[in-house]
Design a protein around this motif. Structure first.
Motif, PDB file in Angstrom:
ATOM      1  N   LEU A 193       0.836  -1.210   0.000  1.00 38.24           N
ATOM      2  CA  LEU A 193       0.000   0.000   0.000  1.00 38.24           C
ATOM      3  C   LEU A 193       0.874   1.265   0.000  1.00 38.24           C
ATOM      4  O   LEU A 193       0.583   2.236  -0.707  1.00 38.24           O
ATOM      5  CB  LEU A 193      -0.916   0.010   1.212  1.00 38.24           C
ATOM      6  N   ARG A 194       1.925   1.227   0.783  1.00 40.49           N
ATOM      7  CA  ARG A 194       2.792   2.396   0.865  1.00 40.49           C
ATOM      8  C   ARG A 194       3.558   2.615  -0.449  1.00 40.49           C
ATOM      9  O   ARG A 194       3.954   3.743  -0.767  1.00 40.49           O
ATOM     10  CB  ARG A 194       3.806   2.268   2.003  1.00 40.49           C
ATOM     11  N   SER A 195       3.756   1.494  -1.240  1.00 39.95           N
ATOM     12  CA  SER A 195       4.512   1.613  -2.497  1.00 39.95           C
ATOM     13  C   SER A 195       3.681   2.234  -3.596  1.00 39.95           C
ATOM     14  O   SER A 195       4.220   2.687  -4.620  1.00 39.95           O
ATOM     15  CB  SER A 195       4.983   0.218  -2.942  1.00 39.95           C
ATOM     16  N   LEU A 196       2.375   2.234  -3.423  1.00 36.52           N
ATOM     17  CA  LEU A 196       1.523   2.802  -4.475  1.00 36.52           C
ATOM     18  C   LEU A 196       1.606   4.327  -4.431  1.00 36.52           C
ATOM     19  O   LEU A 196       1.592   4.932  -3.348  1.00 36.52           O
ATOM     20  CB  LEU A 196       0.066   2.352  -4.286  1.00 36.52           C
ATOM     21  N   PRO A 197       1.609   4.921  -5.640  1.00 32.14           N
ATOM     22  CA  PRO A 197       1.644   6.392  -5.652  1.00 32.14           C
ATOM     23  C   PRO A 197       0.303   6.978  -5.202  1.00 32.14           C
ATOM     24  O   PRO A 197      -0.727   6.285  -5.264  1.00 32.14           O
ATOM     25  CB  PRO A 197       1.946   6.731  -7.107  1.00 32.14           C
ATOM     26  N   GLY A 198       0.274   8.217  -4.783  1.00 30.13           N
ATOM     27  CA  GLY A 198      -0.953   8.841  -4.310  1.00 30.13           C
ATOM     28  C   GLY A 198      -1.978   8.949  -5.409  1.00 30.13           C
ATOM     29  O   GLY A 198      -3.188   8.857  -5.182  1.00 30.13           O
ATOM     30  N   THR A 199      -1.500   9.038  -6.642  1.00 31.42           N
ATOM     31  CA  THR A 199      -2.432   9.186  -7.782  1.00 31.42           C
ATOM     32  C   THR A 199      -3.236   7.912  -8.030  1.00 31.42           C
ATOM     33  O   THR A 199      -4.258   7.954  -8.708  1.00 31.42           O
ATOM     34  CB  THR A 199      -1.637   9.512  -9.049  1.00 31.42           C
ATOM     35  N   PHE A 200      -2.762   6.818  -7.452  1.00 28.58           N
ATOM     36  CA  PHE A 200      -3.471   5.548  -7.669  1.00 28.58           C
ATOM     37  C   PHE A 200      -4.872   5.602  -7.093  1.00 28.58           C
ATOM     38  O   PHE A 200      -5.823   5.054  -7.673  1.00 28.58           O
ATOM     39  CB  PHE A 200      -2.659   4.405  -7.025  1.00 28.58           C
ATOM     40  N   PHE A 201      -4.999   6.292  -5.933  1.00 25.60           N
ATOM     41  CA  PHE A 201      -6.283   6.288  -5.234  1.00 25.60           C
ATOM     42  C   PHE A 201      -7.171   7.454  -5.645  1.00 25.60           C
ATOM     43  O   PHE A 201      -8.319   7.563  -5.186  1.00 25.60           O
ATOM     44  CB  PHE A 201      -6.047   6.361  -3.705  1.00 25.60           C
ATOM     45  N   GLU A 202      -6.655   8.382  -6.503  1.00 25.14           N
ATOM     46  CA  GLU A 202      -7.450   9.533  -6.890  1.00 25.14           C
ATOM     47  C   GLU A 202      -8.656   9.087  -7.697  1.00 25.14           C
ATOM     48  O   GLU A 202      -8.546   8.244  -8.606  1.00 25.14           O
ATOM     49  CB  GLU A 202      -6.601  10.501  -7.727  1.00 25.14           C
ATOM     50  N   GLY A 203      -9.782   9.687  -7.375  1.00 25.26           N
ATOM     51  CA  GLY A 203     -11.023   9.372  -8.080  1.00 25.26           C
ATOM     52  C   GLY A 203     -11.780   8.206  -7.498  1.00 25.26           C
ATOM     53  O   GLY A 203     -12.898   7.905  -7.924  1.00 25.26           O
ATOM     54  N   LEU A 204     -11.214   7.541  -6.537  1.00 25.20           N
ATOM     55  CA  LEU A 204     -11.921   6.409  -5.912  1.00 25.20           C
ATOM     56  C   LEU A 204     -12.799   6.941  -4.785  1.00 25.20           C
ATOM     57  O   LEU A 204     -12.335   7.630  -3.885  1.00 25.20           O
ATOM     58  CB  LEU A 204     -10.937   5.412  -5.327  1.00 25.20           C
ATOM     59  N   THR A 205     -14.098   6.653  -4.880  1.00 22.60           N
ATOM     60  CA  THR A 205     -15.038   7.113  -3.858  1.00 22.60           C
ATOM     61  C   THR A 205     -15.638   5.913  -3.154  1.00 22.60           C
ATOM     62  O   THR A 205     -15.428   4.747  -3.558  1.00 22.60           O
ATOM     63  CB  THR A 205     -16.154   7.956  -4.513  1.00 22.60           C
ATOM     64  N   GLN A 206     -16.374   6.243  -2.192  1.00 19.51           N
ATOM     65  CA  GLN A 206     -17.043   5.179  -1.431  1.00 19.51           C
ATOM     66  C   GLN A 206     -17.990   4.367  -2.311  1.00 19.51           C
ATOM     67  O   GLN A 206     -18.131   3.153  -2.137  1.00 19.51           O
ATOM     68  CB  GLN A 206     -17.813   5.831  -0.267  1.00 19.51           C
ATOM     69  N   GLU A 207     -18.566   5.047  -3.280  1.00 22.12           N
ATOM     70  CA  GLU A 207     -19.537   4.346  -4.150  1.00 22.12           C
ATOM     71  C   GLU A 207     -18.870   3.647  -5.334  1.00 22.12           C
ATOM     72  O   GLU A 207     -19.440   2.727  -5.910  1.00 22.12           O
ATOM     73  CB  GLU A 207     -20.575   5.354  -4.697  1.00 22.12           C
ATOM     74  N   SER A 208     -17.688   4.111  -5.696  1.00 17.22           N
ATOM     75  CA  SER A 208     -17.091   3.623  -6.951  1.00 17.22           C
ATOM     76  C   SER A 208     -15.929   2.646  -6.773  1.00 17.22           C
ATOM     77  O   SER A 208     -15.514   2.003  -7.757  1.00 17.22           O
ATOM     78  CB  SER A 208     -16.598   4.821  -7.770  1.00 17.22           C
ATOM     79  N   PHE A 209     -15.415   2.507  -5.550  1.00 18.16           N
ATOM     80  CA  PHE A 209     -14.142   1.736  -5.444  1.00 18.16           C
ATOM     81  C   PHE A 209     -14.353   0.256  -5.719  1.00 18.16           C
ATOM     82  O   PHE A 209     -13.499  -0.408  -6.291  1.00 18.16           O
ATOM     83  CB  PHE A 209     -13.470   1.976  -4.075  1.00 18.16           C
TER      84      PHE A 209
END
Lengths: 179, 258
Positions: free
Chosen positions: A63-79
């Protein structure tokens, strides 16, 4: 679907089994973030909090190796939907299946994976299984075709030399003896 | 004695007397004939002639006797008829006549018997003499014949001995030839059998040795398979795997067209 996420995940994951496992880790982490921590963005603190939940070190390291941009756009409804798309996309990636005589450790597996990514493509996934009958080398399945590069293959290629070597050690009985 | 006999005879009825005479003559003739037959059976054809003569004489005698008997009978019948008319006188005369006739018959029969006795004795002497001569001749002929037969038998025996000797030689030769042929055939058969057995053993050895060599190679392969898996390190396994992947790539396994 965000192809960048797929590329990022493939870049850090070499087998489908690992890919599926990491999708599960991501799902668990994002569920924790949205529903437990009540956060909407991934931060260091969220990851620390997730770590405190006694999750494996390797998972937290991933998890720490993933860039911050990986999680951008992920919402509670869409992940959930996004993670499902990632799994389906991974199924369509080219896969090299190897059957080896004994299971390699992580370091040696990584070496084989590095060769595959370098020689065959950065999106090639690797499936490794073991079979003692292979004895040495490997069997390769590529595009649904099996190719044997195990002991039987090397034996067939070098049969005459092998028999000569055996004959030097075990002399053959005379055919006509005392007759 | 003769007188008493004659008296006895005279007391017998005439017909019966004639019948008795007839029987006696028949017996005599039968004896002569049988004697002749016996002689004929025992003697040579010469005897047949003599016996035949005797038989003819006996027949003549018998015919004479029969004629006489018939005559006597006829006469007796006539006399009986005569006597039947005047019994007493005739009886006496009849009796006298009967006596006379009986005497005549007796004398005649006696004469005949004497004649036959003489003839027969003469015949017997002649026949005996001839028989002796014939017997001596037959004996001599038999001796000659026996000597001749002995000579012939001896010659035949010698011939047979010679023949058997030749046969024995031939049989011996044939036997030796058969033994030689049989031995030769047996040797040939044995050679063939031995050669066939050798060929079979040779083929069997080739096959078994080939099988054995294959088994040895298989055994070594299985052993190597086991040993390699256990004896190689993880790094060595990794290197061999990567070498196999390289070989696959060089063979064009990972080209886009595959």
């Amino acid at each position: 679907m965000n192809d960048t996420r797929l590329t990022t995940l493939v870049e850090h994951t070499y087998s489908r089994a690992d890919f599926a496992y990491r999708i599960g880790v991501l799902k668990e982490f994002l569920s924790f973030m949205f529903f437990t921590a009540h956060e909407s963005h991934v931060t260091k603190e969220v990851v620390d909090a997730f770590e405190k939940e006694k999750h494996p070190v390797e998972d937290v390291a991933f998890l720490r190796s993933l860039p911050g941009t990986f999680f951008e756009g992920l919402t509670q409804e869409s992940f959930n939907e996004e993670l499902t798309h990632l799994s389906e996309a991974a199924q369509k990636l080219p896969t090299l299946s190897l059957t080896i005589p004994i299971m390699l450790d992580d370091e040696n597996r990584a070496a084989v994976w590095a060769w595959v990514r370098k020689e065959l493509g950065h999106d090639v996934m690797l499936d490794i299984s073991s079979d003692t009958d292979v004895s040495v080398g490997c069997q390769i399945v590529w595009h649904d075709q099996l190719h044997d590069f195990g002991f039987d293959h090397y034996l067939a290629v070098n049969r005459e030399k092998v028999e000569e070597s055996i004959a030097r050690v075990v002399p053959r009985a005379p055919l006509f003896g005392h007759l | 004695m003769i007188t008493s006999s004659i008296a006895t005879i005279l007391s017998v009825p005439l017909g019966l007397l004639l019948f008795l005479v007839f029987i006696a003559l028949a017996v005599l003739a039968g004896v002569v004939i049988q004697f002749g037959a016996r002689l004929r059976y025992l003697a040579s054809p010469v005897y047949d002639r003599i016996v035949k003569e005797a038989e003819e004489k006996a027949k003549e005698i018998m015919l004479d006797a029969q004629r006489e008997a018939r005559t006597v009978k006829e006469h007796a019948a006539a006399e009986a008829e005569k006597a039947f008319a005047d019994r007493s006188k005739v009886d006496e005369e009849m009796r006298k006549e009967q006596s006379k006739h009986i005497e005549m018959l007796t004398a005649h029969a006696q004469e005949l018997l004497n004649k036959q006795t003489v003839t027969i004795s003469q015949l017997s002497e002649t026949m005996a003499s001839d028989f002796s001569q014939q017997a001596r001749a037959a004996g001599k002929a038999l001796e000659d014949e026996t000597a001749e037969m002995k000579k012939t038998i001896a010659a035949e025996t010698d011939h047979m001995k010679e023949t058997f000797a030749k046969m024995a030689v031939k049989v011996d030769e044939d036997y030796h030839e058969l033994v030689a042929q049989t031995r030769k055939k047996m040797e040939e058969e044995l050679d063939n059998e031995v050669n066939s057995a050798r060929e079979a053993v040779k083929a069997y050895r080739i096959e078994r040795i080939s099988l054995l060599n294959k088994e040895i190679v298989g055994l070594v392969e299985d052993t190597a398979r086991l040993a390699l898996r256990r004896s190689l390190s993880l790094d060595q396994h990794r290197d061999i795997i990567i070498a196999a992947l390289e070989e696959a790539k060089q063979q064009g396994l990972f080209s886009k067209n595959v």
